[in-house]
Design a protein around this motif. Structure first.
Motif: not given
Ligand code: IMP
Length: 434
Positions: A111-116, A171-176
């Protein structure tokens, strides 16, 4: 010579899977040392086709040890599916071993991969979306889960209690997309992973070194390619692992003086997936033609690969960093009937001729390829007749193309691959064990 490494000389997808499959017959152990299930290779054994991403290719051969080394990042949900695939096809998993130091890819990494990537906007890397970068980030930040942790329930509980809340905040911070798991559900999932592969987890450095002490033959199977190396590749358009020579030692736990041979796999033209500089890229019809003739679509993501002429500046960079002792050339057949074959031998940057691959992305974006034109070969459709005749019977222009590469890279082309099947190979090795 007990060790051989196989490394891609370009941006991955050079055909390492076929070459590894061709050469691993005589190996006792096959080791993956970096990357994760961002890699993809198709292996055909008898009438069975295996599509593997995380498992070392040797796993499908009975009687061999297939090792996932400490430098690899492992997605155990996906690995479970691959294990099932091999078992369904009648294969055995007896030879699989996983390093206790290998890091685990968690759902939140994907999920973080996508958000980044979203955050990068126009600077997107074009990752495979498998969570590779975020997993290696956690390894370096010392907050990763390692395979060995699965064997220690108290340690797992403790790590989950501080890592999961941290990741949820991130995740919340990055909108993931958020992760629904709780500390308890994550723990039970990880304990299921332990049931799946717990008995395969061990100190693989000891395993590999003891095998070498016993005179066993060990093959190190590289994933991706030298130009995607985190240090030496086209940063930031790279993967997050060490794909070059040094990665073999750090990623498997062997000392440099245990390495004997390194075979660089060079595709007869160049491809890359995702974003980043590509000096010899063909953006017009010819690029499309190579893409379709060469079947240049990713095994992992299905994305079309960008195609271009052979770039020897790239291959020299790879050879220097990996210590190629010979090369295997793949997909020469795709170039059949192309009348002229420009080969990139230098870059022109700001009016200067540059022979070594620069670090700067902005310099690379200005670079113009300096080509030497080679003649193509025509009318050679019958590959089996070509192969039967051996190297000396290959079309003269094809041999000149090969020998030009050999002279430039100062190593011999030991393997010439003219098609996907094992028997579409010309083997020029002298005294190798494999
Ligand atoms: P990541 O490894 O998913 O983080 O992706 C980083 C870059 O490496 C992207 O440009 C990917 O397309 C590329 N990449 C990762 N694995 C492979 C591979 O096995 N073959 C070719 N390119 C790859």
């Amino acid at each position: 010579m007990p060790t051989l490494a196989i490394i891609g000389a370009q941006w991955g997808d050079e055909g390492k899977g076929k070459i590894t499959d061709y050469l691993d017959e005589n190996a006792d152990m096959i080791v993956r040392f970096q990357g994760g299930n961002n890699a993809g290779h198709t292996i055909v054994v008898d009438d069975k086709v295996f599509k593997l991403h995380g498992l070392p290719s040797g796993v499908v051969r009975p009687g061999k040890l297939a090792v996932i080394g400490n430098g690899v990042v492992v997605n155990l949900d996906d690995l479970a599916e691959e294990i099932e695939q091999v078992k369904q096809a009648g294969g055995s998993m007896d030879g699989l071993r996983i390093s206790d130091r290998a890091h685990l890819i968690m759902n939140y990494h994907k999920k973080l991969d996508g958000a980044e990537e979203k955050y990068r906007g126009k600077n997107v890397v074009g990752t495979t979306g498998k969570g590779i970068g975020p997993t290696y980030q956690d390894k370096i930040a010392r907050i990763g889960f390692r395979a060995g942790d699965l064997l220690e329930e108290d340690l797992l509980k403790d790590k989950i209690s501080f890592i999961l809340p941290y990741k949820k905040d991130l995740m919340a911070m990055l909108g993931a997309e958020s992760c629904s798991c709780t500390n308890e559900t994550l723990l039970s999932k990880m304990l299921r992973w332990k049931d799946l592969i717990g008995d395969r987890i061990c100190d693989t450095s000891v395993l590999i070194n003891e095998a070498l002490d016993d005179g066993k033959k060990v093959l190190f199977e590289g994933a991706q390619g030298a130009m995607l190396d985190i240090d030496h590749g086209t940063y930031p358009y790279v993967t997050s692992s060490a794909t070059c020579g040094g990665g073999i030692c750090t990623g498997s736990g062997i000392a440099p003086n245990r390495l004997d041979k390194v075979l660089g796999v060079v595709k007869a033209y160049t491809t890359r997936v995702g974003e980043g500089p590509f000096v010899s890229e063909l953006t017009g019809d010819l690029g499309k033609e190579l893409q379709s003739k060469g079947g240049e679509f990713g095994v992992t993501t299905g994305r079309g690969r960008r195609c271009g002429w052979l770039d020897l500046v790239v291959c020299e960079h790879a050879s220097r960093l990996c210590g190629f002792t010979s090369i295997g050339i793949t997909k020469l057949d795709v170039l059949n009937d192309v009348p002229e074959l420009p080969v990139c031998v230098a870059y022109e940057i700001d009016g200067q001729e540059v022979k070594h691959f620069p670090a700067s992305i902005s310099k690379l974006s200005m670079a113009k390829p300096v080509y030497e034109n080679m003649k193509g070969w025509k009318g050679w459709k019958d590959t089996s007749a070509l192969i039967k005749g051996g190297y000396d019977e290959l079309p003269g222009e094809m041999r000149e193309y090969i020998e030009f590469m050999e002279r430039y890279l100062k190593v011999k082309a030991d393997i010439i691959s003219l098609g996907p099947d094992r028997d579409e190979t010309i083997d020029r090795r002298n005294d190798w064990w494999y």
